[in-house]
Design a protein around this motif. Structure first.
Motif, PDB file in Angstrom:
ATOM      1  N   GLN A 197       0.076  -1.247  -0.054  1.00 35.06           N
ATOM      2  CA  GLN A 197       0.408  -0.181   0.003  1.00 35.06           C
ATOM      3  C   GLN A 197       0.403   1.290  -0.106  1.00 35.06           C
ATOM      4  N   LEU A 198       1.797   0.882  -0.276  1.00 38.68           N
ATOM      5  CA  LEU A 198       3.168   2.343  -0.602  1.00 38.68           C
ATOM      6  C   LEU A 198       2.920   2.970  -1.769  1.00 38.68           C
ATOM      7  N   LEU A 199       1.979   2.203  -3.308  1.00 44.12           N
ATOM      8  CA  LEU A 199       2.484   3.058  -4.530  1.00 44.12           C
ATOM      9  C   LEU A 199       2.583   4.257  -4.865  1.00 44.12           C
ATOM     10  N   ASP A 200       1.532   5.017  -3.657  1.00 41.47           N
ATOM     11  CA  ASP A 200       1.601   6.754  -3.683  1.00 41.47           C
ATOM     12  C   ASP A 200       2.281   7.136  -3.433  1.00 41.47           C
ATOM     13  N   ASP A 201       2.990   7.024  -2.745  1.00 40.45           N
ATOM     14  CA  ASP A 201       4.780   6.509  -2.150  1.00 40.45           C
ATOM     15  C   ASP A 201       6.368   6.713  -3.168  1.00 40.45           C
ATOM     16  N   LYS A 202       5.715   5.697  -3.593  1.00 42.18           N
ATOM     17  CA  LYS A 202       7.055   5.726  -4.658  1.00 42.18           C
ATOM     18  C   LYS A 202       6.617   6.761  -6.089  1.00 42.18           C
ATOM     19  N   ARG A 203       4.798   6.651  -5.987  1.00 40.57           N
ATOM     20  CA  ARG A 203       4.705   7.388  -7.482  1.00 40.57           C
ATOM     21  C   ARG A 203       5.357   8.880  -6.656  1.00 40.57           C
ATOM     22  N   ALA A 204       4.980   9.252  -5.517  1.00 40.30           N
ATOM     23  CA  ALA A 204       5.308  10.751  -5.379  1.00 40.30           C
ATOM     24  C   ALA A 204       6.953  10.611  -5.309  1.00 40.30           C
ATOM     25  N   GLU A 205       7.576   9.776  -5.067  1.00 43.21           N
ATOM     26  CA  GLU A 205       9.194   9.932  -4.828  1.00 43.21           C
ATOM     27  C   GLU A 205       9.716  10.058  -6.901  1.00 43.21           C
ATOM     28  N   LEU A 206       8.967   9.295  -7.727  1.00 39.38           N
ATOM     29  CA  LEU A 206       9.447   9.515  -9.442  1.00 39.38           C
ATOM     30  C   LEU A 206       9.218  10.916  -8.840  1.00 39.38           C
ATOM     31  N   ASP A 207       7.373  11.177  -9.097  1.00 38.73           N
ATOM     32  CA  ASP A 207       7.410  12.283  -9.353  1.00 38.73           C
ATOM     33  C   ASP A 207       9.220  13.740  -9.143  1.00 38.73           C
ATOM     34  N   ALA A 208       9.078  13.739  -8.085  1.00 37.35           N
ATOM     35  CA  ALA A 208       9.627  14.753  -7.574  1.00 37.35           C
ATOM     36  C   ALA A 208      11.586  14.042  -8.030  1.00 37.35           C
ATOM     37  N   ARG A 209      11.748  12.671  -8.608  1.00 33.17           N
ATOM     38  CA  ARG A 209      13.490  12.821  -9.562  1.00 33.17           C
ATOM     39  C   ARG A 209      12.829  13.350 -11.255  1.00 33.17           C
ATOM     40  N   LEU A 210      11.849  13.040 -11.520  1.00 31.37           N
ATOM     41  CA  LEU A 210      11.785  14.053 -12.903  1.00 31.37           C
ATOM     42  C   LEU A 210      11.338  15.410 -12.242  1.00 31.37           C
ATOM     43  N   GLY A 211      10.898  15.658 -11.513  1.00 27.67           N
ATOM     44  CA  GLY A 211      10.568  17.745 -11.485  1.00 27.67           C
ATOM     45  C   GLY A 211      12.716  18.008 -11.539  1.00 27.67           C
ATOM     46  N   GLU A 212      13.313  17.503 -11.088  1.00 23.83           N
ATOM     47  CA  GLU A 212      14.602  17.159 -11.153  1.00 23.83           C
ATOM     48  C   GLU A 212      15.883  17.211 -12.455  1.00 23.83           C
ATOM     49  N   ARG A 213      14.956  16.563 -13.706  1.00 25.47           N
ATOM     50  CA  ARG A 213      15.303  16.401 -15.117  1.00 25.47           C
ATOM     51  C   ARG A 213      15.528  17.626 -15.916  1.00 25.47           C
ATOM     52  N   ARG A 214      16.583  17.545 -16.234  1.00 26.93           N
ATOM     53  CA  ARG A 214      16.225  18.655 -17.613  1.00 26.93           C
ATOM     54  C   ARG A 214      17.058  17.777 -19.234  1.00 26.93           C
TER      55      ARG A 214
END
Length: 571
Positions: A550-567
């Motif tokens: 039941q941690l998929l939302d946390d996993k998605r938030a982690e991925l969103d944070a990583r994507l936000g840092e990339r150019r």
């Protein structure tokens, strides 16, 4: 009625038999359908002679084909199309039409009467979506820069065809008032269809989504309803079916509708092209001569109206040549336009026959040419350079970037894995970018990396002289991140051998599509082989674990944070 059923039976039977032959010999199925119609039609074995049957079969097929073309037009892609694609499409259509009108009007004695020059210009300006998309998909080139430019031009060609079909019924009396009235009728039809598809159809389809029969029936009802409204507005049922498809392409259940209508589409499109084949008479010398002229003009006009504008926009020789090669045939939509002209009495049957023959000729040739477009473009580029045309690598040569400027790490080829690597280096150790050289022939990659301060060389990595120019002999690490399926003119194994021959002491990192390739790459001289599927499998396993906990939302938030840092260069 019984005669119509018999005629349809013959159409499908011969289309299937000749379609099998076309499949085995790797020829376009449309070609087989046209030949099937000719064989059984009034000019062949005369097994189908009823003009009423031919007319009904043709009109039904045409309505369904235009409906499906409309369903596959993505308006969002048109809105998001970059200036390069928009300018390329505009110059190709406007230039092709202008050159066509000049040529075909100048030979008016052989196409006398009606609007032959206008219809021929429109027909030659359009390229075959069916043939191009199929071949580019098989070659894994839909998502390359030349592939995206080609698709963008095709979409805007379809839009142009829609506008032409809108004014086509009024060509016989094309006054300003009549023209504006036709445009007004089309605008009313489109606005009504879009409004209903946005505010009414989603509500209805949501309630019948679990009943496939009603979804299919609803789509067909929509097609024929808008077609009938168009007929009442003095447009045409064919025009209405196209608008019906375009309007459905914008609403949430478009994919579901497309999937359910596809089978019917294939059936009726087959009937349309078979019926079209029945109308092709045995050609005389004048028809054959006109068909050869149309085919030659179509190819030549693509060079003038597609290659030249892209080259002037500094897209490089390769990215300018390939779209021109891809688009060098006549569209199945051109046959639709010509057929509507015949039915309206605007053009002669001989003109329509010449276009059909030119379509068949270019369909066969383009099947072979597109399969070898990369090799042909390489030869053409060498010739163009000898003639004095400069490629993007000339810019680098002028700047003095050569072997002496090479860095410790060389990336041969730049696709999504390399784009992700550069973004990761920027995030974790930006100083490392100063030690990297990228070699690729994508003009967008070339400009974007150069703007970011990354050392980039424009060149084809399949050529040994490009590797030498990139300074492979002095590199400490060489990375091959592009899989074989996307490489043009080379494979990872061949590149590893070239690099190892130029620099016996460098560390080579290669990429394997298949597990069986790993050992062969090591045998060729690679020091390490990456297998993308392994990292993908690890990521998916972590996602499954997160979902179970039941941690998929946390996993998605982690991925969103990583994507936000990339150019990334290639998003």
């Amino acid at each position: 009625m019984h005669e119509l059923i018999r005629d349809i039976t013959l159409c499908i039977l011969f289309a299937w038999m000749l379609g099998l032959l076309a499949h085995f010999f790797r020829q376009p199925l449309i070609l087989a359908y046209l030949i099937a119609g000719f064989v059984i039609g009034p000019f062949g074995l005369k097994w189908v002679e009823s003009q009423q049957s031919i007319g009904i079969i043709s009109e039904l097929g045409l309505i369904f084909m235009l409906f499906m073309i409309g369903l596959e037009i993505d308006l969002k892609k048109i809105v998001r199309a970059g200036p390069v694609i928009l300018f390329a499409a505009g110059s190709q259509l406007a230039g092709g039409m202008l050159l066509g009108l000049l040529l075909f009007a100048s030979i008016g004695a052989s196409i006398a009467g009606g609007f032959d020059a206008v219809y021929l210009s429109v027909a030659c300006a359009l390229s075959s979506t069916v043939i191009i998309v199929k071949l580019l998909y098989e070659k894994h080139e839909l998502d390359t820069l030349p592939g995206r430019v080609t698709l963008g031009v095709l979409v805007l060609q379809d839009v142009f065809a829609i506008l032409f079909l809108a004014v086509q019924p009024s060509l016989g009396n094309l006054q300003t008032g009549v023209f504006l009235l036709s445009i007004g009728r089309v605008a009313a039809l489109v606005a009504t269809a879009l409004a209903l598809s946005r505010y009414v159809l989603p509500w209805l389809f949501h309630r019948i989504a679990r009943t496939p029969e009603l979804v299919l029936l609803g789509a067909l009802a929509w097609c024929f309803l808008i077609g009938e409204i168009a007929e009442q507005l003095q447009l045409s049922r064919e025009m209405g079916s196209l608008v019906a498809g375009v309007s459905l392409s914008t609403f949430p259940y478009a994919l579901d509708v497309t999937a359910k209508v596809t089978t019917l589409r294939d059936f009726f499109i087959t009937l349309f092209f078979v019926a079209l084949g029945m109308t092709i008479p045995i050609p005389n010398l004048s028809v054959i001569g006109l068909a050869l002229l149309i085919a030659f003009f179509t190819v030549a006009s693509r060079v003038a109206t597609t290659f030249l504008p892209l080259y002037l926009m500094k897209q490089g020789l390769r990215a300018s040549l390939l779209p021109a090669i891809n688009l060098a045939q006549i569209s199945e939509f051109s046959l639709v336009v010509i057929q509507t002209g015949v039915l309206a009495g605007h053009i002669q049957t001989a003109t329509a026959s010449a276009v059909s023959f030119a379509f068949v000729l270019l369909a066969v040739l383009s099947t072979f040419v597109l399969a070898r477009s990369d090799a042909l473009s390489r030869r053409a580029i060498a010739t163009l350079k000898r003639l004095g045309l400069r490629d993007l690598d000339h810019v680098h040569a002028a700047d003095g970037a050569g072997p002496g400027a090479a860095r410790r790490i060389v990336l041969l080829g730049f696709y999504r894995a390399a784009s992700a690597l550069v973004a990761e280096i920027e995030r974790q150790n930006v100083a490392l970018l100063e030690q990297i050289t990228v070699v690729d022939f994508n003009p967008m990659v070339f400009r974007t990396l150069a703007d970011r301060g990354v050392h980039v060389i424009y060149g084809d990595i399949s050529h040994v002289d490009t590797l030498q120019h990139a300074g492979i002999g002095a590199a400490e690490i060489v990375i091959l991140s592009v899989p074989d399926a996307l490489l043009k003119g080379a494979t990872n194994q061949r590149l590893v051998r070239h690099v190892r021959a130029l620099n016996p002491g460098t560390k080579i990192v290669a990429t394997a599509d298949l597990l069986a390739d790993v050992g062969e790459l090591y045998a060729a001289g690679a020091d390490y082989v990456t297998v993308p599927r392994l990292s993908d499998a690890h990521e998916l396993f972590c996602v499954i674990e997160a979902a179970q906990q039941q941690l998929l939302d946390d996993k998605r938030a982690e991925l969103d944070a990583r994507l936000g840092e990339r150019r990334e260069v290639l998003p």
